[in-house]
Enzyme design. Sequence first.
Site, PDB file in Angstrom:
ATOM      1  N   SER A 399       0.820  -1.212   0.000  1.00 34.22           N
ATOM      2  CA  SER A 399       0.000   0.000   0.000  1.00 34.22           C
ATOM      3  C   SER A 399       0.851   1.258   0.000  1.00 34.22           C
ATOM      4  O   SER A 399       0.342   2.350  -0.255  1.00 34.22           O
ATOM      5  CB  SER A 399      -0.915   0.022   1.232  1.00 34.22           C
ATOM      6  OG  SER A 399      -0.140   0.016   2.421  1.00 34.22           O
ATOM      7  N   GLU A 432      -6.942  -1.403  -6.050  1.00 30.92           N
ATOM      8  CA  GLU A 432      -6.128  -0.508  -6.881  1.00 30.92           C
ATOM      9  C   GLU A 432      -5.137  -1.367  -7.666  1.00 30.92           C
ATOM     10  O   GLU A 432      -4.343  -2.102  -7.076  1.00 30.92           O
ATOM     11  CB  GLU A 432      -5.378   0.504  -6.019  1.00 30.92           C
ATOM     12  CG  GLU A 432      -6.289   1.536  -5.373  1.00 30.92           C
ATOM     13  CD  GLU A 432      -5.545   2.485  -4.443  1.00 30.92           C
ATOM     14  OE1 GLU A 432      -5.867   3.679  -4.454  1.00 30.92           O
ATOM     15  OE2 GLU A 432      -4.662   2.027  -3.685  1.00 30.92           O
ATOM     16  N   ASN A 470      -4.716   6.379  -0.336  1.00 29.36           N
ATOM     17  CA  ASN A 470      -3.863   6.871   0.743  1.00 29.36           C
ATOM     18  C   ASN A 470      -3.338   8.274   0.462  1.00 29.36           C
ATOM     19  O   ASN A 470      -3.154   9.074   1.387  1.00 29.36           O
ATOM     20  CB  ASN A 470      -2.696   5.910   0.978  1.00 29.36           C
ATOM     21  CG  ASN A 470      -3.124   4.654   1.705  1.00 29.36           C
ATOM     22  OD1 ASN A 470      -4.267   4.533   2.140  1.00 29.36           O
ATOM     23  ND2 ASN A 470      -2.228   3.691   1.839  1.00 29.36           N
TER      24      ASN A 470
END
Length: 566
Positions: A399, A432, A470
Amino acid sequence: MPLVIGVVGLGGLGEGLAKVLLANGAEVIGVDSDLDVLSRVHQRLSGPRLTLATELVDLKRADLVIEALPEEFETKATMLQRLVEQCAPGTVFLTTTPTLSVAKLAIASGAPDRVVGLRYSIPPPYGRHAGLTGTSMASPEALHLAREAVRLAGTEIVSLGGRSAEAATALLYACMNRTMNLADEGYATVEDLDTAVKLGCGLKFGPLHLLDLIGLDTVRIALEKLHEITGSDSYVPSPLLDRMVEEGRLGRKTGQGFHRYDDNGEILPPAHNRVTNGEPREIHRAGVVGAGLMGRGIAEILIVAGIPTTLLARTPEKAAEAQDKIWSSLTRGVQKGRMSEQDRQDVLARLTVSTGYGKLGDADIVIEAVAEDMTVKRAVLQGIDEATKPGAIIATTTSSLSVTDCANATSRPADVIGLHFFNPAPVMKLVEIVRTKHTADDVHATAHALVKWLRKTAVDCTDRVGFIVNHVLFPYLNDAIGMLARTDVTVEEIDTAIVTAFHHPMGPFTLLDTIGLDVSLAILETLSAASKTGEPAPAEELRRLVAAGHLGRKTGSGFRLVNKGK
């Protein structure tokens, strides 16, 4: 007799108010000086109780008039003065200001006893909550009629105190501005940006869709004022926003903004469908390396989708524990009626747990889901690379680390792609997909095919720290912490305002406590280190709480006192 309500300014808010007022039995007189606006509203709204006009004199019959002009003091004050002059004595006026002083506007109108403030964060019919702001000068009759008008608008009156509502608006507008800058860079499509933030954060609207609903011109004025007040670069309007406003693409009210809208104001599908080059490779078996929460969640959705999967853990004990937890999760599915007992047994039969890379030899795709530590990931990726057959795809769930660096740890960077699932993987719909400059077209196509097979929603982005969600989410959370130091607004006030005004599932501080303050700090440090400007620099208050061991829900205290583990 139905209440006669005038609406001055038929932009996004004014048109939305007219629509819901008509639907609930009011007679509406809509006034706007722009003939194109009147033509558009006439197409979208019609009926014997609607009158459209260009002159204020047509409001003589109105019991109450709602002013819904852009957020500029002089513009609103001048209009209120003119309304007092043109309307019948005793007419009540609602000014739809989210940031300006209602008392100051009331005094400027010349009839302070008849002016009440109305605050929407999201315009109707999409926004169902509004704050009603009286003043010490407003008469009881004016307040009574204002409440009746708001009731007819299908709106629940909630407490949106000036300070907390302004703080919530400032946070969300900075977030929208950040998303616009990503769109301007061409980092991802408008549709993918909206989908990612909406699904990744559990929101009712994506940030660019919300911009369209509010009106791009309205948001630009607000950003300019916030920048003037704070000096923060977060509020410098995106160049893309400036260009779109200058071109007249103001959002839903003009039929085109970040999205396109039909004659009824409903959002249209994108003009171009996603295109993936290359034919997907066949997937018959999969592997997952990492038996933590993310790894076993991914393994579960793979076997539920019908894909035989090998889950690797560090030790036999960890492997057995992961198998038991997947078994328990599927058992809950049977108890809740989502699958039969036979289905559960069939699904479990597709799962193999092990500890050795040798078990991955027949996998067509292997998904790495170990700790966010490049040293750890590099060793795991090399182990996967050596164990898997030629043509097998290697996916990383990172991530915050570079997918390119992950790919370069292997001998087959063309076969490596990022698949960023969100926790908990069986529940969250978003993935994603992150391709590097090395990723082969058929690997990219396979990733999309797999996500679709798993009944998830894919968004595309290129390899950069934070990807979409994020990159947008954590600066917003950091901004919320910074607001505690700059203002006297409390944690509870900000959380309540975000949930109430903008329909978020939870406020920023509740979300920080849920994620974990240590995890949030680590992500912010990674984002900051990757940024040329060092932004977002993690808030000092966050650092201090982490240093003191207040990590949020998992420790029982963070920005709030919480029930540990619940």
